[in-house]
Design an enzyme around this catalytic site. Structure first.
Site, PDB file in Angstrom:
ATOM      1  N   TYR A   1       4.329  11.996 -13.286  1.00 52.81           N
ATOM      2  CA  TYR A   1       4.074  10.620 -13.701  1.00 52.81           C
ATOM      3  C   TYR A   1       4.576   9.633 -12.650  1.00 52.81           C
ATOM      4  CZ  TYR A   1       9.042  10.214 -14.909  1.00 52.81           C
ATOM      5  OH  TYR A   1      10.401  10.185 -14.840  1.00 52.81           O
TER       6      TYR A   1
ATOM      7  N   ARG B   1     -20.876  -8.688  18.084  1.00 51.29           N
ATOM      8  CA  ARG B   1     -20.053  -8.881  16.880  1.00 51.29           C
ATOM      9  C   ARG B   1     -19.161  -7.680  16.627  1.00 51.29           C
ATOM     10  NH1 ARG B   1     -23.480 -12.519  13.121  1.00 51.29           N
ATOM     11  NH2 ARG B   1     -25.477 -12.409  14.144  1.00 51.29           N
TER      12      ARG B   1
ATOM     13  N   GLY C   1     -14.245 -12.450   8.667  1.00 54.44           N
ATOM     14  CA  GLY C   1     -13.695 -13.591   9.397  1.00 54.44           C
ATOM     15  C   GLY C   1     -12.463 -13.294  10.230  1.00 54.44           C
TER      16      GLY C   1
ATOM     17  N   CYS D   1      10.257   6.249  -9.965  1.00 54.25           N
ATOM     18  CA  CYS D   1      10.528   4.983 -10.651  1.00 54.25           C
ATOM     19  C   CYS D   1      10.916   3.878  -9.678  1.00 54.25           C
ATOM     20  CB  CYS D   1      11.598   5.159 -11.720  1.00 54.25           C
ATOM     21  SG  CYS D   1      13.190   5.649 -11.059  1.00 54.25           S
TER      22      CYS D   1
ATOM     23  N   SER E   1      13.635  11.976 -10.992  1.00 57.67           N
ATOM     24  CA  SER E   1      12.837  10.766 -10.861  1.00 57.67           C
ATOM     25  C   SER E   1      13.177  10.169  -9.501  1.00 57.67           C
ATOM     26  CB  SER E   1      13.175   9.782 -11.982  1.00 57.67           C
ATOM     27  OG  SER E   1      12.442   8.599 -11.801  1.00 57.67           O
TER      28      SER E   1
ATOM     29  N   MET F   1     -12.186 -11.113  12.839  1.00 54.47           N
ATOM     30  CA  MET F   1     -12.401 -10.835  14.261  1.00 54.47           C
ATOM     31  C   MET F   1     -13.540 -11.685  14.813  1.00 54.47           C
ATOM     32  SD  MET F   1     -11.638  -6.797  14.335  1.00 54.47           S
ATOM     33  CE  MET F   1     -12.697  -6.470  12.970  1.00 54.47           C
TER      34      MET F   1
ATOM     35  N   ARG G   1     -23.611  -5.526   3.398  1.00 60.31           N
ATOM     36  CA  ARG G   1     -22.354  -4.816   3.117  1.00 60.31           C
ATOM     37  C   ARG G   1     -22.054  -4.962   1.629  1.00 60.31           C
ATOM     38  NH1 ARG G   1     -18.657  -9.136   6.352  1.00 60.31           N
ATOM     39  NH2 ARG G   1     -18.943 -10.871   4.957  1.00 60.31           N
TER      40      ARG G   1
ATOM     41  N   HIS H   1      16.941  -8.213  -5.950  1.00 61.92           N
ATOM     42  CA  HIS H   1      17.100  -8.520  -7.367  1.00 61.92           C
ATOM     43  C   HIS H   1      15.999  -9.457  -7.858  1.00 61.92           C
ATOM     44  CE1 HIS H   1      18.697 -11.015 -10.682  1.00 61.92           C
ATOM     45  NE2 HIS H   1      19.008  -9.826 -11.149  1.00 61.92           N
TER      46      HIS H   1
ATOM     47  N   LYS I   1     -20.437  -2.586   9.701  1.00 62.18           N
ATOM     48  CA  LYS I   1     -21.622  -3.361  10.075  1.00 62.18           C
ATOM     49  C   LYS I   1     -22.615  -2.493  10.859  1.00 62.18           C
ATOM     50  CE  LYS I   1     -20.904  -7.507  11.618  1.00 62.18           C
ATOM     51  NZ  LYS I   1     -21.342  -8.869  11.382  1.00 62.18           N
TER      52      LYS I   1
HETATM   53  C1  PEP Z   1      15.493   3.080  -6.867  1.00 58.73           C
HETATM   54  O1  PEP Z   1      16.487   3.069  -6.156  1.00 58.73           O
HETATM   55  O2  PEP Z   1      14.364   3.368  -6.471  1.00 58.73           O
HETATM   56  C2  PEP Z   1      15.604   2.698  -8.282  1.00 58.73           C
HETATM   57  C3  PEP Z   1      14.569   2.794  -9.088  1.00 58.73           C
HETATM   58  O3  PEP Z   1      16.798   2.197  -8.697  1.00 58.73           O
HETATM   59  P1  PEP Z   1      17.304   0.703  -8.443  1.00 58.73           P
HETATM   60  O4  PEP Z   1      16.154  -0.080  -7.928  1.00 58.73           O
HETATM   61  O5  PEP Z   1      17.798   0.204  -9.743  1.00 58.73           O
HETATM   62  O6  PEP Z   1      18.376   0.902  -7.444  1.00 58.73           O
END
Ligand code: PEP
Ligand code: MG
Length: 876
Positions: free
Chosen positions: A853, A94, A103, A833, A766, A105, A338, A456, A24
């Site tokens: 990746y 302000r 909104g 992953c 990975s 603060m 803004r 899970h 601001k």
């Molecule tokens: C991990 O542990 O980051 C993973 C990808 O394997 P999982 O979530 O199946 O344990």
């Protein structure tokens, strides 16, 4: 410290000083520099806020003195004086941080008023009603914001006054009424605080500045920061600005406008205003504001001036602007500009339109969109009007985005049956297990009392694209499991609940949803993103259906296929359980023989869906607590299938009980103890690849076999030998050529710090940052939700390390492993992953450390494509 500058006049700053002056303040300075009509003032820097906290929540003397110097300057500029009844300077105070936090603060208007100033002001403006209205508003705001007295006391007094006068609206109260109200407000203040309402403007000013600094740490601001990745140490600036009044009579007014439609992105001025009103009246909804084009008839000269300013500002910032303005006795003032908040659909349209209008480059278009907004395009959302009328009754973890509404269902079987019959249901469970998969699939949404962001329920729901709120501990189930209570209400299967998987909010009522809609603008921007991206984006997919979905979203391969997840379905889970509870090699081989064709079939489906793109298949990694049967019927059926006595099977199950299943007999430990498991899986992976390669000679199918939960190079070498011996024998026997890679997950801290050794055996790494986070923090993935809230409240952590990679700790392990891995295998392929692979800030980190990746659940692939492009553009 004394020579450090903590205060800047608007004319001293510009838009580039956002970090110091807040959004601001920087924009007020920029507008001043552009010669626009801005009520003058000054900004107390974000550094002053940091200093305030460092000094133990006090404004030190040096800062106070500097503020007073700037008050004197402001008095000179405006020709008005603080506290001078003849010509009083009134200011607004302000907040304004680096990132916009609408909104979150506090704001105080009309500061500088007191009993004498208000009298003089009434006379000077010839408008006593306006003067007393301003005064009572100030007392109310100051008491609420600075002294935390609470709005309701004052609202009650207003209501009483209206009743006594027999009127319905605030505007019907007279000057005398408001004067009396101001006196009552002050008495209320004294009753609550124990001292008189401060009449000294300087005391008022520092009270207000302090309140703004303090509001940086109020619970809603802290929560907003966590949701939006805004660091707690940025602090907020404070803007002190001379007041202009929109409530000075019929030639005055105030309004809010956007340079384009923030809901649709359509071009053209969009906004509202009210004549004879102050800012809060426009939002309070007491009087209905008029649309901005009405201003043309009301005051054409001001309208034309405003339109010109709007177009200048939009061109200047090259983005859609959200502006506040006030007209004081026919004269226009700009109070704020803004970059406007907008819906996801509008964000993509505006980005494309600005490119087409030649105002921005494609790079800028890609950079200006918040990747998290994409969720709203890919998942159903609540009807905005219906949502606005609803009150949440609880808040859990935003585990899987989207909105869902349905009737409560307590078991997976019930959810599946009712879902199949077309009834919208919400599956409500203590936690979910693989047995629940079918119910999860047919439910519109999933609510669990336990579990964190990588539990899970969360992982599976995200994979399916189903809305999920997890870890809402306040859900308490009745002993018979046929009802639960939340927010003081009891819910049975006839009751509706609604879930917002993007915020974690739970509502005890039906709220209509609107379906996901991906437009052409989205497609254009995401294609531009692909031009700038250097990291590939793969997906975590366990079934051919998920793989196809991910391909549609643009996945460039599979980074993780969790092979145990292939067996979640009711007719398959028995086979994997048989394998787990086998006592003898023969039993296990019999179970594996059942698994082999299923796995081979699934792998073929996945290779087909990926059309020759890389596919990483992970060997089995079933934490036992997720897979052992607990249900009596399941146990009976399994015993019959395995020709065991039920009692005997129960004994086996009991013997497999683990105290810490996440650190138990899982991952590659299974292959070390039972090499036949790894051999069977390798067979399925390689045979499927040979079959698909034969069917599609135009593709190059190169399976990547991934060994999980490795902590020691010899362990990897041991399992790798099972894999290569099996694979080579099959390939030789088939008389074909087939390349394959063998690599590992880095998800145990020991693997990360011995990654140079590990890399001698692994062709790729990975990063499994779910387990790596769990084991680095020593926080259970499934239980952390229970105590993490306390960590946010005490500011020990700012965000969930399972959702946003902890760069300082876990990230160091990742970086170490990258460097060590490259030292012994320079061409090692590197990916991630864990769930962080779909989180924009974590993706930026992956770019920085040089991963090839990221891999994430199918519905996050578009988010990752955009985030990876932004990370690459930032790194340029
Ligand atoms: C991990 O542990 O980051 C993973 C990808 O394997 P999982 O979530 O199946 O344990
Ligand atoms: Mg893991």
């Amino acid at each position: 410290m004394t020579d450090h500058k903590f205060v800047y006049e608007f004319s001293e700053g510009d838009a580039s000083m956002r970090n110091l002056l807040g959004g601001k303040g920087a924009n007020l300075a920029e507008m001043t520099g552009l010669g626009m009509p801005v009520p003058q003032g000054f900004t107390i820097t974000t550094e002053a806020c940091t200093q305030y906290y460092l000094d133990g929540e006090v404004i030190n003397d040096a800062i106070k003195a500097e503020v007073m110097t700037y008050i004197t300057k402001l008095e000179e500029i405006t020709g008005k004086k603080f506290g001078d009844p003849a010509n009083p300077l009134l200011v607004s105070v302000r907040s304004g941080s680096r990132a916009s936090m609408p909104g979150m603060m506090d704001t105080i208007l009309n500061l500088g008023m007191n009993d004498t100033v208000v009298e003089a002001f009434a006379e000077k403006t010839n408008n006593p009603r306006f003067a007393y209205d301003s005064y009572r508003r100030f007392i109310q705001m100051y008491s609420d914001v600075v002294m935390e007295v609470g709005k309701s006391y004052f609202e009650e007094l207003i209501d009483e006054m209206k009743e006594a006068r027999g009127v319905k609206q605030d505007v019907e109260l007279t000057a005398e009424d408001l004067k009396e109200l101001a006196a009552e407000f002050k008495a209320q203040y004294k009753a609550k605080i124990g001292s008189d309402f401060p009449s000294d403007p300087v005391e008022q000013l520092f009270g207000a500045i302090k309140a703004v600094f303090r509001s940086w740490d109020n619970p809603r601001a802290v929560y907003y920061r966590r949701m939006n990745d805004i660091p707690g140490d940025w602090g907020t600036a404070v803007n002190v600005q001379s007041m202009v009044f929109g409530n000075m009579g019929d030639t005055s007014g105030t309004g809010v406008a956007f340079s384009r439609n923030p809901a649709t992105g359509d071009p053209g001025l969009y906004g509202e205003f009210l004549m004879n009103a102050q800012g809060e009246d426009v939002v309070a909804g007491i009087r209905t504001p008029e649309t901005i084009d009405q201003l043309k008839t009301e005051n054409p000269a001001v309208y034309d001036q405003f339109v010109e300013i709007v177009s200048k500002l939009e061109n200047h910032y090259a983005d859609m602007q959200d502006m506040e303005f006030t007209i004081e006795e026919g004269k226009l003032f700009m109070l704020q500009t803004r970059n406007g908040k907008r819906t996801a659909a509008a964000a993509f349209k505006i980005a494309c339109d600005l490119v087409d209008e030649g105002k921005i480059t494609k790079e800028k278009a890609v950079s200006m969109i918040d990747p998290k907004q994409i969720d709203a395009l890919l998942h159903p959302q609540f009807d905005a009007a219906k949502l606005a009328a609803a009150q949440p009754i609880g808040k859990g973890l935003p585990a899987s985005p989207g909105a869902a509404t349905g009737k409560v269902s307590f078991t997976a079987e019930d959810a599946a049956a009712r879902g199949k019959a077309g009834e919208p249901v919400i599956l409500v469970r203590l936690e979910t297990t693989p047995e629940d998969i079918e119910g999860m699939h047919y439910a519109k949404g999933i609510l669990t009392a336990r579990g964190g962001m990588t539990s899970h329920a969360a992982v599976v729901a995200r994979g399916m694209g189903t809305c999920c709120v997890s870890g809402l501990g306040e859900v308490s189930f009745a002993a018979d499991g046929k009802s639960f209570s939340l927010g003081g209400k009891t819910f049975t299967e006839n009751d509706w609940v609604s879930l917002d998987g993007s915020t974690g909010n739970v509502y005890g009522e039906e709220i209509d949803t609107v379906p996901a809609e991906v437009g052409g603008y989205f497609g254009r921007v995401i294609e531009w993103a692909d031009e700038f991206r250097t990291m590939k984006v793969r997906t975590n997919a366990d079934t051919p259906a998920d793989a196809r979905q991910a391909r549609e979203f643009g996945a460039e391969g599979i980074g993780l296929c969790r092979t145990e997840h292939m067996f979640f379905e009711a007719d398959r889970i028995a086979a994997i359980r048989e394998m787990i509870v086998s006592k003898t090699v023969e039993q296990r081989e019999a179970a594996l023989a059942k698994l082999l064709p299923m796995q081979r079939g699934d792998f073929e489906g996945i290779y087909e869906a990926m059309e020759g793109l890389p596919v990483t298949v992970r060997l089995l990694d079933p934490p036992l607590h997720e897979f052992l049967p607990t249900d009596e019927d399941d146990i009976n059926a399994l015993a019959a299938e395995m020709k065991l006595e039920v009692a005997e099977l129960k004994e086996i199950i009991a013997s497999l009980h683990e105290f810490n299943p996440m650190m138990g007999h899982r991952g590659c430990r299974l292959d070390v103890t039972y090499p036949e498991i790894g051999a069977m899986q390798t067979r399925a992976i390689i045979e499927a690849a040979i079959n698909v390669q034969k069917r599609h000679p135009e593709w190059k199918v190169v399976p990547e076999i991934m060994i999980p939960l490795v902590g020691e190079v010899k362990e990897l070498a041991f399992v790798k030998k099972i894999v290569t011996d099996t694979a080579n024998a099959i390939i030789a026997e088939a008389g074909v050529e087939l390349d394959y890679l063998v690599g590992t997950m880095i998800e145990i801290p020991r693997a990360a710090i011995t990654a140079d050794e590990i890399a001698t055996e692994a062709q790729f790494f990975s990063f499994g940052t779910n387990d790596l986070t769990q084991m680095t923090f020593g926080f259970s993935r499934d239980d952390a939700g229970k105590f993490l809230d306390a960590y946010y409240q005490t500011k020990i952590y700012e965000s969930d390390p399972f959702a946003r990679l902890d760069q300082n700790g876990v990230g160091k392990l990742v970086k170490t492993a990258v460097d060590l891995g490259k030292s012994t295998r320079p061409d090692i392929k590197l990916g991630i992953c864990g769930e962080h692979g779909g989180d924009p800030s974590s993706i930026e980190f992956c770019q920085q450390v040089g991963l090839n990746y990221v891999s994430c659940s199918p519905f996050r692939v578009p988010i990752a494509r955009l985030a990876a492009a932004q990370a690459a553009l930032k790194a340029k």
